[in-house]
Design an enzyme around this catalytic site. Structure first.
Site, mmCIF file in Angstrom:
data_model
loop_
_atom_site.group_PDB
_atom_site.id
_atom_site.type_symbol
_atom_site.label_atom_id
_atom_site.label_comp_id
_atom_site.label_asym_id
_atom_site.label_seq_id
_atom_site.Cartn_x
_atom_site.Cartn_y
_atom_site.Cartn_z
ATOM 1 N N HIS A 81 1.099 5.223 6.461
ATOM 2 C CA HIS A 81 -0.024 5.746 5.673
ATOM 3 C C HIS A 81 0.408 6.408 4.374
ATOM 4 O O HIS A 81 -0.423 6.719 3.529
ATOM 5 C CB HIS A 81 -0.801 6.766 6.510
ATOM 6 C CG HIS A 81 -1.111 6.278 7.883
ATOM 7 N ND1 HIS A 81 -0.360 6.624 8.983
ATOM 8 C CD2 HIS A 81 -2.059 5.433 8.311
ATOM 9 C CE1 HIS A 81 -0.853 6.020 10.042
ATOM 10 N NE2 HIS A 81 -1.872 5.281 9.669
ATOM 11 N N GLU A 133 -3.503 9.020 5.022
ATOM 12 C CA GLU A 133 -3.331 8.290 3.752
ATOM 13 C C GLU A 133 -3.893 9.106 2.586
ATOM 14 O O GLU A 133 -3.307 9.147 1.497
ATOM 15 C CB GLU A 133 -4.021 6.918 3.827
ATOM 16 C CG GLU A 133 -3.761 6.105 2.563
ATOM 17 C CD GLU A 133 -4.518 4.781 2.525
ATOM 18 O OE1 GLU A 133 -4.670 4.135 3.583
ATOM 19 O OE2 GLU A 133 -4.950 4.408 1.425
ATOM 20 N N THR A 172 -7.132 2.629 1.319
ATOM 21 C CA THR A 172 -7.023 1.172 1.496
ATOM 22 C C THR A 172 -7.877 0.629 2.639
ATOM 23 O O THR A 172 -8.061 -0.585 2.746
ATOM 24 C CB THR A 172 -5.564 0.786 1.793
ATOM 25 O OG1 THR A 172 -5.142 1.521 2.950
ATOM 26 C CG2 THR A 172 -4.656 1.064 0.629
HETATM 27 FE FE1 SF4 Z 1 -2.884 -0.333 5.654
HETATM 28 FE FE2 SF4 Z 1 -3.676 -2.606 4.496
HETATM 29 FE FE3 SF4 Z 1 -1.131 -1.866 4.356
HETATM 30 FE FE4 SF4 Z 1 -2.173 -2.721 6.637
HETATM 31 S S1 SF4 Z 1 -1.893 -3.933 4.754
HETATM 32 S S2 SF4 Z 1 -0.876 -0.920 6.392
HETATM 33 S S3 SF4 Z 1 -4.251 -1.878 6.552
HETATM 34 S S4 SF4 Z 1 -2.843 -0.814 3.457
#
Ligand code: SF4
Length: 315
Positions: A81, A133, A172
């Site tokens: 995160h 995060e 995200t």
């Molecule tokens: Fe998080 Fe997306 Fe990275 Fe997976 S791809 S760890 S959901 S930011």
């Protein structure tokens, strides 16, 4: 015929489950244990999944909340995160070995926030208060440089220093639709607000939400496999409900299935958050298969081929 099982169609969302960032973070911990021996400390749950965490604990990972719980002579991994800048800084001051498992797509958001800050913009972070995060992104810049906005109402109450000099970034793993509404509200109030070069909500979050949307209307029930702490998994439940599923719920694994929620169902949907292993999906399907005469159909909206490189220390 007595004893005959009721027929049930299972729609299996695809993509589902592990994303490239989660896969990389888990590999980092496994490789660190292999390279340095146990115990390897991990600051915060490496990814938000109880099963992943307990498997890594068995291999020799020790999960802690803060860096000062880690003995100085043991390696430490930072979770997918992301972490505030002060954390690697403190590790360097203590001359610790550390491996940063921050997902590259989270790091991209950090870099964006720093770039806008350097250019004199006030940053708005769209996200959920208290999520690691968000804590990590807020911690990339000095206190007060970033304002957290969680809702459209927060946009109305936001008092910027200079309405012409605002930029936004996002967590995200948000709901694509909710975030679009907040961004719309920001743009209406501050037409010159600077946006990220490329969407901050990551490909994995977007694809899993799209897949759930595609199947929701046909489903009497949607089971989202994931942990209570997993933001992207919780969003999948909301997306399923809004997209027309008659019912949707988050379950940790097969043992959490509420069978009464499936009474009279003819079609159910199954998906998994980005931190939930495929073995849990298989477990849920086989538990359902013990009670019902199932036929499983995969509903794929796109293919994913994203892979992230491992940090050099554990590559
Ligand atoms: Fe998080 Fe997306 Fe990275 Fe997976 S791809 S760890 S959901 S930011």
């Amino acid at each position: 015929m007595p004893g005959e099982k009721q027929k049930l169609t299972i729609l299996l969302a695809a993509p589902r489950g592990f994303c490239a960032g989660v896969d990389r973070a888990i590999q980092i911990v496994e490789r660190a244990i292999h390279k340095f021996g146990a115990p390897v400390y991990v600051r915060h749950e490496i990814v938000h999944n109880t099963h992943v965490v307990s498997r890594l604990e068995k291999l020799g990972a020790v999960f802690v909340d803060e860096l000062d719980e880690v003995p100085g002579d043991r390696p430490v991994v930072f979770s997918a995160h992301g972490v505030p800048k002060s954390v690697p800084q403190a590790a360097r001051e203590r001359e610790m070995i550390y491996v940063d498992a921050t997902c590259p797509l989270v790091s991209k958001v950090h870099i964006e926030a720093q770039r806008h800050h350097k250019a004199g913009f006030e940053i708005v972070l769209i996200g959920h208060a208290g999520h690691p995060e968000v804590v990590g992104t807020l911690g990339q810049l000095p206190d007060g440089a970033i304002t957290l906005i969680e809702t459209v109402e927060d946009v109305a109450g936001f008092k910027p220093r200079d309405p012409e000099k605002i930029a936004f970034v996002t967590q995200t793993t948000l709901s694509v639709d909710d975030t679009a509404e907040i961004v719309e509200a920001l743009r209406t109030r501050f037409p010159s607000v600077a946006a990220p070069h490329k969407e901050d909500i990551c490909y994995a979050t977007t694809n899993r939400q799209d897949a759930v949307k595609a199947m929701a209307e046909s489903c009497d029930m949607v089971w989202v496999i994931g942990s209570e702490t997993s933001s992207n998994s919780k969003r999948l439940v909301e997306v399923a409900e809004r997209a027309g599923a008659r019912n949707a719920a988050l379950i940790e694994d097969a043992s959490a299935i509420d069978w009464s929620a499936m009474e009279n169902a003819t079609t159910i949907g199954i998906t998994a958050g980005a931190s939930a292993p495929e073995s849990l999906v298989e477990g849920v399907i086989s538990a359902i298969g013990e009670r019902y005469d199932i036929s499983v159909e995969e509903l794929r909206v796109t293919h994913e081929d994203v892979i992230f490189k491992l940090p050099r220390l554990v590559a």
